[in-house]
Scaffold this motif. Sequence first.
Motif, PDB file in Angstrom:
ATOM      1  N   GLU A   1       7.950   1.707  11.531  1.00  0.00           N
ATOM      2  CA  GLU A   1       8.175   1.425  10.111  1.00  0.00           C
ATOM      3  C   GLU A   1       7.802   2.651   9.285  1.00  0.00           C
ATOM      4  N   ILE A   2       6.651   3.237   9.600  1.00  0.00           N
ATOM      5  CA  ILE A   2       6.224   4.436   8.877  1.00  0.00           C
ATOM      6  C   ILE A   2       7.227   5.570   9.095  1.00  0.00           C
ATOM      7  N   ARG A   3       7.676   5.729  10.318  1.00  0.00           N
ATOM      8  CA  ARG A   3       8.640   6.788  10.626  1.00  0.00           C
ATOM      9  C   ARG A   3       9.943   6.573   9.852  1.00  0.00           C
ATOM     10  N   ARG A   4      10.420   5.333   9.807  1.00  0.00           N
ATOM     11  CA  ARG A   4      11.662   5.030   9.092  1.00  0.00           C
ATOM     12  C   ARG A   4      11.494   5.287   7.595  1.00  0.00           C
ATOM     13  N   LEU A   5      10.396   4.803   7.027  1.00  0.00           N
ATOM     14  CA  LEU A   5      10.145   5.010   5.606  1.00  0.00           C
ATOM     15  C   LEU A   5       9.987   6.494   5.276  1.00  0.00           C
ATOM     16  N   ALA A   6       9.275   7.214   6.135  1.00  0.00           N
ATOM     17  CA  ALA A   6       9.089   8.652   5.917  1.00  0.00           C
ATOM     18  C   ALA A   6      10.418   9.400   6.037  1.00  0.00           C
ATOM     19  N   GLY A   7      11.241   9.000   6.980  1.00  0.00           N
ATOM     20  CA  GLY A   7      12.553   9.634   7.132  1.00  0.00           C
ATOM     21  C   GLY A   7      13.422   9.422   5.908  1.00  0.00           C
ATOM     22  N   ASP A   8      13.427   8.199   5.397  1.00  0.00           N
ATOM     23  CA  ASP A   8      14.194   7.914   4.185  1.00  0.00           C
ATOM     24  C   ASP A   8      13.664   8.724   3.000  1.00  0.00           C
ATOM     25  N   ALA A   9      12.343   8.792   2.881  1.00  0.00           N
ATOM     26  CA  ALA A   9      11.734   9.544   1.780  1.00  0.00           C
ATOM     27  C   ALA A   9      11.993  11.041   1.935  1.00  0.00           C
TER      28      ALA A   9
ATOM     29  N   LEU B   1       4.003   0.818   2.428  1.00  0.00           N
ATOM     30  CA  LEU B   1       3.903   0.093   3.691  1.00  0.00           C
ATOM     31  C   LEU B   1       4.017  -1.410   3.430  1.00  0.00           C
ATOM     32  N   SER B   2       4.611  -2.103   4.375  1.00  0.00           N
ATOM     33  CA  SER B   2       4.683  -3.564   4.254  1.00  0.00           C
ATOM     34  C   SER B   2       3.284  -4.144   4.441  1.00  0.00           C
ATOM     35  N   ASP B   3       3.113  -5.359   3.977  1.00  0.00           N
ATOM     36  CA  ASP B   3       1.812  -6.037   4.112  1.00  0.00           C
ATOM     37  C   ASP B   3       1.453  -6.202   5.586  1.00  0.00           C
ATOM     38  N   GLU B   4       2.446  -6.489   6.425  1.00  0.00           N
ATOM     39  CA  GLU B   4       2.203  -6.673   7.859  1.00  0.00           C
ATOM     40  C   GLU B   4       1.707  -5.379   8.499  1.00  0.00           C
ATOM     41  N   THR B   5       2.358  -4.274   8.183  1.00  0.00           N
ATOM     42  CA  THR B   5       1.938  -2.977   8.736  1.00  0.00           C
ATOM     43  C   THR B   5       0.551  -2.618   8.232  1.00  0.00           C
ATOM     44  N   GLU B   6       0.308  -2.844   6.970  1.00  0.00           N
ATOM     45  CA  GLU B   6      -1.002  -2.563   6.415  1.00  0.00           C
ATOM     46  C   GLU B   6      -2.081  -3.382   7.135  1.00  0.00           C
ATOM     47  N   ALA B   7      -1.802  -4.641   7.424  1.00  0.00           N
ATOM     48  CA  ALA B   7      -2.764  -5.505   8.114  1.00  0.00           C
ATOM     49  C   ALA B   7      -3.047  -4.993   9.523  1.00  0.00           C
ATOM     50  N   VAL B   8      -1.995  -4.562  10.224  1.00  0.00           N
ATOM     51  CA  VAL B   8      -2.169  -4.017  11.582  1.00  0.00           C
ATOM     52  C   VAL B   8      -3.034  -2.768  11.540  1.00  0.00           C
ATOM     53  N   LEU B   9      -2.764  -1.890  10.591  1.00  0.00           N
ATOM     54  CA  LEU B   9      -3.526  -0.631  10.496  1.00  0.00           C
ATOM     55  C   LEU B   9      -4.968  -0.892  10.095  1.00  0.00           C
ATOM     56  N   ARG B  10      -5.180  -1.865   9.246  1.00  0.00           N
ATOM     57  CA  ARG B  10      -6.566  -2.214   8.869  1.00  0.00           C
ATOM     58  C   ARG B  10      -7.303  -2.823  10.074  1.00  0.00           C
ATOM     59  N   ALA B  11      -6.633  -3.682  10.820  1.00  0.00           N
ATOM     60  CA  ALA B  11      -7.267  -4.299  11.994  1.00  0.00           C
ATOM     61  C   ALA B  11      -7.650  -3.238  13.034  1.00  0.00           C
ATOM     62  N   GLU B  12      -6.888  -2.148  13.085  1.00  0.00           N
ATOM     63  CA  GLU B  12      -7.193  -1.061  14.024  1.00  0.00           C
ATOM     64  C   GLU B  12      -8.144  -0.017  13.424  1.00  0.00           C
TER      65      GLU B  12
ATOM     66  N   MET C   1       0.845  -1.173   0.000  1.00  0.00           N
ATOM     67  CA  MET C   1       0.000   0.000   0.000  1.00  0.00           C
ATOM     68  C   MET C   1       0.893   1.239   0.000  1.00  0.00           C
ATOM     69  N   ASN C   2       0.595   2.176  -0.883  1.00  0.00           N
ATOM     70  CA  ASN C   2       1.330   3.431  -0.953  1.00  0.00           C
ATOM     71  C   ASN C   2       0.526   4.543  -0.291  1.00  0.00           C
ATOM     72  N   ILE C   3       1.224   5.367   0.493  1.00  0.00           N
ATOM     73  CA  ILE C   3       0.610   6.559   1.078  1.00  0.00           C
ATOM     74  C   ILE C   3       1.600   7.704   0.929  1.00  0.00           C
ATOM     75  N   ASN C   4       1.076   8.932   0.795  1.00  0.00           N
ATOM     76  CA  ASN C   4       1.983  10.065   0.676  1.00  0.00           C
ATOM     77  C   ASN C   4       2.484  10.467   2.066  1.00  0.00           C
ATOM     78  N   LEU C   5       3.512  11.286   2.087  1.00  0.00           N
ATOM     79  CA  LEU C   5       4.146  11.654   3.362  1.00  0.00           C
ATOM     80  C   LEU C   5       3.203  12.444   4.263  1.00  0.00           C
ATOM     81  N   ARG C   6       2.320  13.204   3.666  1.00  0.00           N
ATOM     82  CA  ARG C   6       1.360  13.957   4.479  1.00  0.00           C
ATOM     83  C   ARG C   6       0.428  12.995   5.221  1.00  0.00           C
TER      84      ARG C   6
ATOM     85  N   SER D   1       2.412  -4.358  18.055  1.00  0.00           N
ATOM     86  CA  SER D   1       2.128  -4.292  16.618  1.00  0.00           C
ATOM     87  C   SER D   1       1.998  -2.840  16.157  1.00  0.00           C
ATOM     88  N   LEU D   2       1.310  -2.032  16.966  1.00  0.00           N
ATOM     89  CA  LEU D   2       1.160  -0.621  16.618  1.00  0.00           C
ATOM     90  C   LEU D   2       2.500   0.120  16.672  1.00  0.00           C
ATOM     91  N   ILE D   3       3.314  -0.202  17.663  1.00  0.00           N
ATOM     92  CA  ILE D   3       4.646   0.421  17.773  1.00  0.00           C
ATOM     93  C   ILE D   3       5.492   0.055  16.565  1.00  0.00           C
TER      94      ILE D   3
END
Length: 189
Positions: free
Chosen positions: A63-71, A175-186, A1-6, A56-58
């Motif tokens: 992961e989002i923070r790391r990806l956003a920092g790299d981007a 986002l990784s599939d695992e992170t996406e699954a956690v966010l969808r479950a929440e 899943m792709n999301i923009n930095l905002r 899971s949320l942490i």
Amino acid sequence: MNINLRRAAALQNTIQEVIRTMNPVTTIHLNEFQDPELTIAQAHAELTKNLERRDSLIMALYEIRRLAGDANSAAGIDRRLTDAALLEKQIGFYTSLGQLAQRQPEAVIRGQLDKIRATQNERVKVYGHSDTVETTVFTREHLEDFRRRVAQNRRARQALLDQILELNVRTEITLSDETEAVLRAENLI
């Protein structure tokens, strides 16, 4: 899943809020009508479930923070943020200088100093009268230059903030599939 930095920034804030509201129960109160082992086992199971949910949320948050920092780094956003912070610092400094009073005219300064020299009454000097003349060192031209700098820095900072906003909307992370699954479950996405 792709999301923009905002969206990633908003998602990070939402995840942090969910984590803050989680209050794992580590102590329970038992009364004489409850089966202590069963009640403790149920409370422990609930606590374990909540701790796993939190972990899971942490993991998703970082992961989002790391990806956003790299981007941010790859898109040049971090450099622009640094430049905007520098401009903000300069704006604050030169705004305060630009608000100072203008230097007194030379004739006024000389007149006040001559008056001090001419005063022979020591009692006046002892009881709080100053034997100095206070003035700023800035001419009207200096103050106008400070105000021009502030205006230029504000325009430059706004241009940087506009670039940052555009990059935050245009730059995406995956986002990784695992992170996406956690966010969808929440129910966060």
